[in-house]
Each structure stands twice: as structure tokens, then as C-alpha cells.
Design a protein around this motif. Structure first.
Motif, mmCIF file in Angstrom:
data_model
loop_
_atom_site.group_PDB
_atom_site.id
_atom_site.type_symbol
_atom_site.label_atom_id
_atom_site.label_comp_id
_atom_site.label_asym_id
_atom_site.label_seq_id
_atom_site.Cartn_x
_atom_site.Cartn_y
_atom_site.Cartn_z
ATOM 1 N N LEU A 72 9.366 14.419 12.912
ATOM 2 C CA LEU A 72 10.009 13.828 11.736
ATOM 3 C C LEU A 72 9.078 12.835 11.051
ATOM 4 O O LEU A 72 8.917 12.851 9.824
ATOM 5 N N LEU A 73 8.475 11.969 11.833
ATOM 6 C CA LEU A 73 7.618 10.939 11.268
ATOM 7 C C LEU A 73 6.321 11.515 10.718
ATOM 8 O O LEU A 73 5.729 10.960 9.787
ATOM 9 N N ARG A 74 5.892 12.622 11.278
ATOM 10 C CA ARG A 74 4.642 13.240 10.848
ATOM 11 C C ARG A 74 4.831 14.170 9.648
ATOM 12 O O ARG A 74 3.962 14.244 8.768
ATOM 13 N N GLU A 75 5.958 14.877 9.576
ATOM 14 C CA GLU A 75 6.116 15.965 8.616
ATOM 15 C C GLU A 75 7.051 15.667 7.448
ATOM 16 O O GLU A 75 6.952 16.328 6.416
ATOM 17 N N VAL A 76 7.953 14.714 7.602
ATOM 18 C CA VAL A 76 8.969 14.485 6.572
ATOM 19 C C VAL A 76 8.600 13.280 5.712
ATOM 20 O O VAL A 76 8.405 12.183 6.244
ATOM 21 N N PRO A 77 8.505 13.447 4.393
ATOM 22 C CA PRO A 77 8.246 12.297 3.531
ATOM 23 C C PRO A 77 9.407 11.303 3.612
ATOM 24 O O PRO A 77 10.570 11.695 3.657
ATOM 25 N N ASN A 78 9.091 10.026 3.629
ATOM 26 C CA ASN A 78 10.117 8.979 3.751
ATOM 27 C C ASN A 78 11.112 9.317 4.853
ATOM 28 O O ASN A 78 12.319 9.477 4.605
ATOM 29 N N PRO A 79 10.641 9.449 6.072
ATOM 30 C CA PRO A 79 11.510 9.884 7.173
ATOM 31 C C PRO A 79 12.599 8.872 7.502
ATOM 32 O O PRO A 79 12.451 7.671 7.225
ATOM 33 N N PRO A 80 13.697 9.334 8.088
ATOM 34 C CA PRO A 80 14.755 8.412 8.507
ATOM 35 C C PRO A 80 14.306 7.606 9.715
ATOM 36 O O PRO A 80 13.328 7.944 10.380
ATOM 37 N N LYS A 81 15.034 6.563 10.007
ATOM 38 C CA LYS A 81 14.799 5.810 11.224
ATOM 39 C C LYS A 81 15.503 6.507 12.380
ATOM 40 O O LYS A 81 16.579 7.072 12.200
ATOM 41 N N VAL A 82 14.878 6.484 13.535
ATOM 42 C CA VAL A 82 15.408 7.192 14.699
ATOM 43 C C VAL A 82 15.886 6.199 15.743
ATOM 44 O O VAL A 82 15.154 5.274 16.116
ATOM 45 N N LEU A 83 17.109 6.406 16.178
ATOM 46 C CA LEU A 83 17.691 5.619 17.254
ATOM 47 C C LEU A 83 17.922 6.559 18.421
ATOM 48 O O LEU A 83 18.736 7.477 18.349
ATOM 49 N N VAL A 84 17.150 6.375 19.487
ATOM 50 C CA VAL A 84 17.225 7.254 20.639
ATOM 51 C C VAL A 84 18.492 6.962 21.447
ATOM 52 O O VAL A 84 18.821 5.806 21.688
ATOM 53 N N VAL A 85 19.184 8.020 21.839
ATOM 54 C CA VAL A 85 20.393 7.885 22.655
ATOM 55 C C VAL A 85 20.080 8.405 24.051
ATOM 56 O O VAL A 85 19.554 9.519 24.211
ATOM 57 N N THR A 86 20.388 7.606 25.064
ATOM 58 C CA THR A 86 19.998 7.963 26.417
ATOM 59 C C THR A 86 21.056 7.550 27.433
ATOM 60 O O THR A 86 21.885 6.679 27.159
ATOM 61 N N THR A 87 21.011 8.168 28.589
ATOM 62 C CA THR A 87 21.921 7.817 29.676
ATOM 63 C C THR A 87 21.381 6.659 30.503
ATOM 64 O O THR A 87 22.137 5.783 30.933
ATOM 65 N N PHE A 88 20.049 6.631 30.697
ATOM 66 C CA PHE A 88 19.432 5.624 31.556
ATOM 67 C C PHE A 88 18.430 4.795 30.766
ATOM 68 O O PHE A 88 17.526 5.332 30.138
ATOM 69 N N GLU A 89 18.573 3.459 30.817
ATOM 70 C CA GLU A 89 17.693 2.595 30.044
ATOM 71 C C GLU A 89 16.260 2.588 30.556
ATOM 72 O O GLU A 89 15.339 2.244 29.833
ATOM 73 N N ASN A 90 16.042 2.964 31.826
ATOM 74 C CA ASN A 90 14.685 2.970 32.368
ATOM 75 C C ASN A 90 14.052 4.360 32.328
ATOM 76 O O ASN A 90 13.093 4.634 33.036
ATOM 77 N N ASP A 91 14.604 5.215 31.493
ATOM 78 C CA ASP A 91 14.106 6.586 31.359
ATOM 79 C C ASP A 91 12.717 6.570 30.702
ATOM 80 O O ASP A 91 12.544 6.029 29.609
ATOM 81 N N GLU A 92 11.735 7.164 31.374
ATOM 82 C CA GLU A 92 10.394 7.214 30.799
ATOM 83 C C GLU A 92 10.383 7.971 29.485
ATOM 84 O O GLU A 92 9.569 7.698 28.601
ATOM 85 N N TYR A 93 11.312 8.923 29.321
ATOM 86 C CA TYR A 93 11.410 9.657 28.065
ATOM 87 C C TYR A 93 11.712 8.703 26.908
ATOM 88 O O TYR A 93 11.245 8.898 25.795
ATOM 89 N N VAL A 94 12.544 7.698 27.167
ATOM 90 C CA VAL A 94 12.879 6.724 26.133
ATOM 91 C C VAL A 94 11.621 5.984 25.695
ATOM 92 O O VAL A 94 11.368 5.796 24.498
ATOM 93 N N TYR A 95 10.826 5.568 26.651
ATOM 94 C CA TYR A 95 9.601 4.847 26.328
ATOM 95 C C TYR A 95 8.668 5.718 25.498
ATOM 96 O O TYR A 95 8.095 5.254 24.498
ATOM 97 N N ASP A 96 8.541 6.982 25.884
ATOM 98 C CA ASP A 96 7.680 7.885 25.121
ATOM 99 C C ASP A 96 8.219 8.098 23.710
ATOM 100 O O ASP A 96 7.445 8.229 22.754
ATOM 101 N N ALA A 97 9.544 8.123 23.561
ATOM 102 C CA ALA A 97 10.138 8.263 22.229
ATOM 103 C C ALA A 97 9.862 7.035 21.375
ATOM 104 O O ALA A 97 9.574 7.132 20.179
ATOM 105 N N LEU A 98 9.935 5.851 21.994
ATOM 106 C CA LEU A 98 9.625 4.620 21.271
ATOM 107 C C LEU A 98 8.158 4.607 20.842
ATOM 108 O O LEU A 98 7.826 4.207 19.721
ATOM 109 N N ARG A 99 7.295 5.044 21.724
ATOM 110 C CA ARG A 99 5.879 5.110 21.380
ATOM 111 C C ARG A 99 5.620 6.137 20.289
ATOM 112 O O ARG A 99 4.677 6.016 19.508
#
Length: 226
Positions: A72-99
Motif C-alpha cells: 500500500l505504501l509503495r504502490e498507492v498514491p496518498n496511501p491510507p494510514k494502517v492500523l495493525v490488528v493483532t491477538t498478541f502484543e508481542n507478536d514479531e509480525y506486528v513489529y515487522d508491520a510497524l517497520r
């Protein structure tokens, strides 16, 4: 009257989508413009629906939330903001999504009022969500990957006042709160934040905070007020 905040919900579980839809639709300043069951569907829907916020499940089959956020951030002009939804706050996937560029994260077990507050906060773009959670994720990853020397070098090039502002950004303070804490005008703080983002080569406040922890500039202790 201002336009409502437009939200796209992306989650592979229908029950989760239905629940989020009901919570959001009950608010007069929010509107659900669409739903997606996969990351690919979310990426395809954004140009047509033009949401302001995408609630992005981090773990989905096929194109996951991390890769969908990056696309989204790479391909879409004026992309929306992304809020990741997760089950576990210490999920490494969440960190990678934030990065990858997500603006914050939201726990699926959060209360309805917390979810609405999170959406509005991200839409404003003026403060971090769950700074303690982001801190813990960043610190745990830094302990595994080591500190990023390049980021540290960039931070040393910040002025002393910019470093003060960055320390307060890691606590999740808004520009208004930072201005009050260090007795500066809001526009001055806004200028400092913009220069910090430019000098660090990052997209937004969340990315700047991650950089502060990955570089070792910010640590586990609560930052002292300048």
C-alpha cells in the motif's frame, strides 16, 4: 461538519470483521467503506474506496498484513494510514508491520472505546499508539538483532533540542504535550518533528520511535523530561 473518517476492515475471520464493523458504524464520525478477507483484497480495494484508515489483520493467508502494508505504501498514491490488528502484543509480525510503515497496532481484545480512540488517534496522526508496547517490541528485537549503528549515527546528527523532542516522542506524547513539557510553541515542535523525520529518513512518528530504540538511543527506562 467535517467528513467522517473512512475505514476499511481487512481480516480473514468474518466474525472479527462483523464485530469491528458494528463497533465502527455506531460512531457518527466514522464510516466503514468496505471489508476485505485477505491482504490482496485490501490492496486492491484501497484505490477505489479511498479509506483514511485500514484496520489490517497482521496474520492472513496469502498476502499477509505486513506485505499488504508495504505494498500500500509503495504502490498507492496518498496511501491510507494502517492500523495493525493483532491477538498478541508481542507478536514479531506486528513489529515487522510497524517497520513496514504501519502507524500503530490494536489488540483484538481491546474494548470498543479503545478501538474507536485508536482509529481517531491514527487518523489525526498526532501521537503514537501503545508506546509501551512498541517499546517492548523494539527492545526485544534489538536484543536479537543488535543496535543499528547507521541509525545511531543519524541520531547523533540531530540537534540537542531535536534529541529532546525525540525522547518525548518515544513516550507517545503529542506535539501539544511535548510543547507543554519543554515550553516551546506547537509550531516549533512540529518543525522539530519534521526535521527529525527527514534526518532519520523515516516516514512518520512510529518509525522515528522504532529507530530510537533500534539504535540504542532510547532504552527500557522512562525518558527523563528535558
Amino acid at each position: 461538519m467535517s467528513e467522517p473518517i473512512r475505514v476499511l476492515i481487512a481480516d480473514d475471520e468474518r466474525l472479527v470483521r462483523t464485530g469491528l464493523h458494528a463497533i465502527i458504524a455506531a460512531e457518527p464520525d466514522l464510516v466503514v467503506v468496505g471489508e476485505a478477507a485477505t491482504g490482496a483484497e485490501a490492496v486492491a480495494a484501497v484505490p477505489e474506496l479511498r479509506p483514511d484508515i485500514v484496520l489490517m489483520d497482521v496474520r492472513m493467508p496469502g498476502l499477509n498484513g505486513i506485505d499488504a502494508t508495504a505494498r500500500l505504501l509503495r504502490e498507492v498514491p496518498n496511501p491510507p494510514k494502517v492500523l495493525v490488528v493483532t491477538t498478541f502484543e508481542n507478536d514479531e509480525y506486528v513489529y515487522d508491520a510497524l517497520r513496514a510503515g504501519a502507524h500503530g497496532f490494536l489488540l483484538k481484545r481491546a474494548r470498543a472505546d479503545e478501538m474507536i480512540h485508536a482509529i481517531r488517534t491514527v487518523a489525526r496522526g498526532d501521537s503514537l499508539l501503545f508506546p509501551a508496547g512498541i517499546r517492548d517490541l523494539a527492545l526485544s528485537q534489538a536484543s536479537v538483532r543488535g543496535h543499528d549503528r547507521d541509525l545511531r549515527a543519524r541520531i547523533t546528527r540531530l540537534t540537542a533540542r531535536e534529541q529532546d523532542v525525540l525522547r518525548l516522542m518515544t513516550t507517545g506524547l503529542s506535539n501539544t504535550e511535548i510543547a507543554e513539557r519543554i515550553a516551546l510553541g506547537q509550531e516549533t515542535v512540529k518543525t522539530h518533528v519534521a526535521r527529525i523525520l527527514t534526518k532519520l529518513g523515516v516516514r512518520d512518528r512510529t518509525q522515528a520511535v522504532i529507530a530510537a530504540y533500534e539504535s540504542g538511543f532510547a532504552t527500557a527506562g522512562r525518558p527523563e523530561a528535558p
